[in-house]
Design an enzyme around this catalytic site. Sequence first.
Site, PDB file in Angstrom:
ATOM      1  N   CYS A 183      14.439 -10.711  10.028  1.00  0.00           N
ATOM      2  CA  CYS A 183      15.504 -10.197   9.175  1.00  0.00           C
ATOM      3  C   CYS A 183      16.852 -10.822   9.510  1.00  0.00           C
ATOM      4  O   CYS A 183      17.110 -11.226  10.626  1.00  0.00           O
ATOM      5  CB  CYS A 183      15.661  -8.668   9.269  1.00  0.00           C
ATOM      6  SG  CYS A 183      14.140  -7.788   8.993  1.00  0.00           S
ATOM      7  N   ARG A 225      15.384 -16.303   7.863  1.00  0.00           N
ATOM      8  CA  ARG A 225      14.948 -15.272   8.807  1.00  0.00           C
ATOM      9  C   ARG A 225      13.999 -14.266   8.165  1.00  0.00           C
ATOM     10  O   ARG A 225      13.405 -13.427   8.864  1.00  0.00           O
ATOM     11  CB  ARG A 225      16.163 -14.507   9.339  1.00  0.00           C
ATOM     12  CG  ARG A 225      17.175 -15.391  10.033  1.00  0.00           C
ATOM     13  CD  ARG A 225      18.308 -14.546  10.565  1.00  0.00           C
ATOM     14  NE  ARG A 225      17.851 -13.681  11.637  1.00  0.00           N
ATOM     15  CZ  ARG A 225      17.761 -14.037  12.890  1.00  0.00           C
ATOM     16  NH1 ARG A 225      18.110 -15.239  13.264  1.00  0.00           N
ATOM     17  NH2 ARG A 225      17.326 -13.197  13.808  1.00  0.00           N
ATOM     18  N   TRP A 247      12.318  -9.244   6.539  1.00  0.00           N
ATOM     19  CA  TRP A 247      10.948  -9.688   6.833  1.00  0.00           C
ATOM     20  C   TRP A 247      10.238  -8.428   7.307  1.00  0.00           C
ATOM     21  O   TRP A 247      10.498  -7.928   8.394  1.00  0.00           O
ATOM     22  CB  TRP A 247      10.966 -10.761   7.922  1.00  0.00           C
ATOM     23  CG  TRP A 247       9.649 -11.404   8.170  1.00  0.00           C
ATOM     24  CD1 TRP A 247       9.122 -12.469   7.500  1.00  0.00           C
ATOM     25  CD2 TRP A 247       8.688 -11.054   9.173  1.00  0.00           C
ATOM     26  NE1 TRP A 247       7.898 -12.789   8.018  1.00  0.00           N
ATOM     27  CE2 TRP A 247       7.601 -11.948   9.042  1.00  0.00           C
ATOM     28  CE3 TRP A 247       8.635 -10.074  10.168  1.00  0.00           C
ATOM     29  CZ2 TRP A 247       6.486 -11.885   9.870  1.00  0.00           C
ATOM     30  CZ3 TRP A 247       7.521 -10.011  10.998  1.00  0.00           C
ATOM     31  CH2 TRP A 247       6.466 -10.910  10.829  1.00  0.00           C
ATOM     32  N   ASN A 250      17.769  -5.324  12.293  1.00  0.00           N
ATOM     33  CA  ASN A 250      16.782  -6.361  12.596  1.00  0.00           C
ATOM     34  C   ASN A 250      16.129  -5.962  13.907  1.00  0.00           C
ATOM     35  O   ASN A 250      16.820  -5.794  14.909  1.00  0.00           O
ATOM     36  CB  ASN A 250      17.511  -7.718  12.737  1.00  0.00           C
ATOM     37  CG  ASN A 250      16.608  -8.807  13.282  1.00  0.00           C
ATOM     38  OD1 ASN A 250      15.399  -8.764  13.091  1.00  0.00           O
ATOM     39  ND2 ASN A 250      17.184  -9.778  13.954  1.00  0.00           N
ATOM     40  N   GLY A 251      14.793  -5.784  13.909  1.00  0.00           N
ATOM     41  CA  GLY A 251      14.109  -5.375  15.139  1.00  0.00           C
ATOM     42  C   GLY A 251      13.107  -4.279  14.854  1.00  0.00           C
ATOM     43  O   GLY A 251      12.735  -4.052  13.694  1.00  0.00           O
ATOM     44  N   GLU A 262       0.147 -30.322  15.227  1.00  0.00           N
ATOM     45  CA  GLU A 262       1.424 -30.172  14.521  1.00  0.00           C
ATOM     46  C   GLU A 262       1.277 -30.565  13.040  1.00  0.00           C
ATOM     47  O   GLU A 262       1.818 -29.891  12.159  1.00  0.00           O
ATOM     48  CB  GLU A 262       2.490 -31.011  15.238  1.00  0.00           C
ATOM     49  CG  GLU A 262       3.875 -31.003  14.630  1.00  0.00           C
ATOM     50  CD  GLU A 262       4.531 -29.627  14.512  1.00  0.00           C
ATOM     51  OE1 GLU A 262       4.002 -28.660  15.063  1.00  0.00           O
ATOM     52  OE2 GLU A 262       5.552 -29.536  13.823  1.00  0.00           O
ATOM     53  N   LYS A 293       2.029 -28.024   9.986  1.00  0.00           N
ATOM     54  CA  LYS A 293       2.975 -28.297   8.890  1.00  0.00           C
ATOM     55  C   LYS A 293       2.285 -28.094   7.549  1.00  0.00           C
ATOM     56  O   LYS A 293       2.822 -27.481   6.650  1.00  0.00           O
ATOM     57  CB  LYS A 293       3.520 -29.734   8.959  1.00  0.00           C
ATOM     58  CG  LYS A 293       4.472 -30.047  10.066  1.00  0.00           C
ATOM     59  CD  LYS A 293       5.840 -29.429   9.934  1.00  0.00           C
ATOM     60  CE  LYS A 293       5.894 -28.102  10.585  1.00  0.00           C
ATOM     61  NZ  LYS A 293       6.404 -27.932  11.891  1.00  0.00           N
ATOM     62  N   GLU A 344       1.422 -24.314   6.876  1.00  0.00           N
ATOM     63  CA  GLU A 344       2.532 -23.369   6.733  1.00  0.00           C
ATOM     64  C   GLU A 344       3.314 -23.563   5.436  1.00  0.00           C
ATOM     65  O   GLU A 344       3.844 -22.597   4.895  1.00  0.00           O
ATOM     66  CB  GLU A 344       3.452 -23.345   7.954  1.00  0.00           C
ATOM     67  CG  GLU A 344       4.315 -24.549   8.180  1.00  0.00           C
ATOM     68  CD  GLU A 344       5.199 -24.429   9.431  1.00  0.00           C
ATOM     69  OE1 GLU A 344       5.637 -23.332   9.771  1.00  0.00           O
ATOM     70  OE2 GLU A 344       5.448 -25.472  10.062  1.00  0.00           O
ATOM     71  N   HIS A 400     -18.637 -31.466  18.630  1.00  0.00           N
ATOM     72  CA  HIS A 400     -19.066 -30.203  19.238  1.00  0.00           C
ATOM     73  C   HIS A 400     -18.979 -29.054  18.241  1.00  0.00           C
ATOM     74  O   HIS A 400     -18.751 -27.911  18.630  1.00  0.00           O
ATOM     75  CB  HIS A 400     -18.223 -29.907  20.484  1.00  0.00           C
ATOM     76  CG  HIS A 400     -18.351 -30.945  21.543  1.00  0.00           C
ATOM     77  ND1 HIS A 400     -19.531 -31.178  22.220  1.00  0.00           N
ATOM     78  CD2 HIS A 400     -17.479 -31.861  22.011  1.00  0.00           C
ATOM     79  CE1 HIS A 400     -19.364 -32.170  23.075  1.00  0.00           C
ATOM     80  NE2 HIS A 400     -18.126 -32.612  22.971  1.00  0.00           N
ATOM     81  N   LYS A 412      11.806 -18.203  10.254  1.00  0.00           N
ATOM     82  CA  LYS A 412      12.064 -19.266  11.216  1.00  0.00           C
ATOM     83  C   LYS A 412      12.266 -18.734  12.620  1.00  0.00           C
ATOM     84  O   LYS A 412      11.856 -19.326  13.588  1.00  0.00           O
ATOM     85  CB  LYS A 412      13.298 -20.054  10.789  1.00  0.00           C
ATOM     86  CG  LYS A 412      13.517 -21.278  11.664  1.00  0.00           C
ATOM     87  CD  LYS A 412      14.348 -22.302  10.987  1.00  0.00           C
ATOM     88  CE  LYS A 412      14.418 -23.571  11.796  1.00  0.00           C
ATOM     89  NZ  LYS A 412      13.136 -24.292  11.827  1.00  0.00           N
TER      90      LYS A 412
HETATM   91  C1  G6P Z   1       8.469 -19.732  14.166  1.00  0.00           C
HETATM   92  C2  G6P Z   1       8.896 -20.900  13.319  1.00  0.00           C
HETATM   93  C3  G6P Z   1       8.336 -22.199  13.889  1.00  0.00           C
HETATM   94  C4  G6P Z   1       8.770 -22.355  15.338  1.00  0.00           C
HETATM   95  C5  G6P Z   1       8.374 -21.134  16.192  1.00  0.00           C
HETATM   96  C6  G6P Z   1       9.040 -21.178  17.563  1.00  0.00           C
HETATM   97  O1  G6P Z   1       7.101 -19.532  14.048  1.00  0.00           O
HETATM   98  O2  G6P Z   1       8.450 -20.715  11.977  1.00  0.00           O
HETATM   99  O3  G6P Z   1       8.832 -23.290  13.136  1.00  0.00           O
HETATM  100  O4  G6P Z   1       8.174 -23.502  15.874  1.00  0.00           O
HETATM  101  O5  G6P Z   1       8.820 -19.942  15.552  1.00  0.00           O
HETATM  102  O6  G6P Z   1      10.433 -21.097  17.378  1.00  0.00           O
HETATM  103  P1  G6P Z   1      11.512 -21.605  18.391  1.00  0.00           P
HETATM  104  O7  G6P Z   1      12.820 -21.312  17.713  1.00  0.00           O
HETATM  105  O8  G6P Z   1      11.348 -20.810  19.651  1.00  0.00           O
HETATM  106  O9  G6P Z   1      11.313 -23.065  18.628  1.00  0.00           O
END
Ligand code: G6P
Length: 610
Positions: free
Chosen positions: A2, A27, A73, A99-100, A483, A487, A490, A506, A605
């Site tokens: 949030c 957020r 969120w 937020n929390g 990674e 990407k 997500e 395997h 994020k």
């Molecule tokens: C969330 C974001 C990711 C990020 C992860 C860790 O899941 O969507 O993009 O890699 O958090 O975030 P940080 O800010 O600790 O790198």
Amino acid sequence: MCGIMGIVSKKEILPAVIDGLRALEYRGYDSVGVVWQSGEGLRVKRVVGRVDKLAGEMDPAATARSALGHTRWATHGAPTECNAHPHRDPSGRFAVVHNGIIDNYAELKQELLAQGATFSSETDTEVIAHLIARAYKGDLLAAVEEVLPRLVGVYALGVMCADEPELLIGARKGSPLTIGLGDGETMLASDVVPFLSHTRQACYLNDGEVAVLRPEGFEVRKEGKPLTPDIRTIEWSAEDAGREGYEHYMLKEIYEQPKALKTLIDARLSLPEKGLPRIHVPEEDIPDAALDTVKRIVLLAHGTAYHAAMIGRLLIERVARIPCYPEYASDFRYRNPIMEPGTLYVVITQSGETIDTLSALRLVKDTGHPTLALVNVPSSTMAREADYVFPLMAGPEIGVASTKAFTSMVAALYILALRFGIRRGTESEASLRRRAGDLLRVSSRMHEVLLKCDFLKDIALKYKDKEHFLFLGRGAGWPLALEGALKLKEISYIHAEGMNSSEIKHGPLALVDEEMPVLFITLKGERYDRLLSNLNEVKARHGRIIAIVSQDDEDIHQHADEVFRIHDDCGVMNSILCSAPLQLLAYHAAVARGCDVDKPKNLAKSVTVE
Ligand code: G6P
């Protein structure tokens, strides 16, 4: 997660609060709302959906000099209008954004229900509005300070009262909250980005602190007593945080990678004509003497940062010969970890706020072990709480899918590995010079890679309707495969798995047929032969092969359906170069599928709840 944004001002500020919410949508973005002081008490508008929808549905005649907004969120209660913030008490005179998570909200709600209270949402937040209303005796600050000790859990709060129109109260425990000091106006937000077009003077609240905001300034308090606030100048500008003509933040941030890498590497590394490379160590970074006691390194991270940590292990073990262990911070902290003397704990984080990583950092600090934060957001909680800080200097990253922060993390980890290697003499001068040269070249090579990335759009269009994707690699190619898959899933919602290509036989080989695209990271160098045999195993099962290969690889055409070539003369830093095509493949697939690239569904994020 949030996002919170509030302003109290001498001027009309309602549109500015709504704009600020736009900057915080990364957020959370399932619902959004705003409360403002009208001439006749508090007015609230909430919608399910995005900030643009809220803006479109606002009464054009509405104006205010004080308002609080929230982009949500969902944690407690579905994303409905009733559950959207702000929440008010039944009288409508008190409004709260949060937020929390309040862990004891059910208990508090029972207590209030027993006293005859009625609730209009399923949220934990609404109980706070009720409690403040009941504690109010003409002084909002006193009421908030009375209620806070009753709340168990984590929160960043913004509170308003109809009877005190020139006042906003903020409170923080565990979730970030920042104050911006403007000209005749004061702001409250989850991070500094929404302030940047108003002011670069900010104060970051610490846990347990309460902020009292008025148009002419603010006060910070702890345990009922005023503190001297620590006002800092924000390094980022409003331009850094804009889209600058790019269709999406993610695309802009992908193309910013050469600049971000150059800024970081030039600030930290130089290669004199002769002798060892030089690492420049700012005051906040770990001092040389502290490096000498390190026998073991633990890298703590989540998400994309964890994939950077996996590459970091390889770099640190190879160059510095120090045992290194990447860990998911949440797993680490909950398993009663064995913490040996001589261990350096490094948190890797773009936001500096991820709750699991932050909690692991605090656990380590409590046991007295040294902590270093590789962090992008300056003055974030982890940047402030770690013993030492290695700033990533990538500038604001707004797109939910992390891109430039990832490549800057990998470069930072290589600089750290080189620093240990130089100090300990683990490699010859020639080898260390070669590595430094690789790193100093990587920004311009990344620029070249990005220039020819249009081709990935064609590949994305060709494969966009596939339901599954595999990404395979070895060595640094393994975390890159993870990674690349992250990407793609997500932002385009195509199911994707990344794995070490040695694992394919395997089990996962059973998935391969003509419908399965398999992306191989197949640069020449160690393990190339092994990769080629894995690639052939997939080919023999009719998998569709996309390969990221070395510029001069002439043989690969016989094996792969699509080939993306990379000028790979940056040694182990070629891993940074491979990440650009992976990011752009995911980007173009998401655009072609009509997905909201910067705000993928269900995600946020900055993950500030467990
Ligand atoms: C969330 C974001 C990711 C990020 C992860 C860790 O899941 O969507 O993009 O890699 O958090 O975030 P940080 O800010 O600790 O790198």
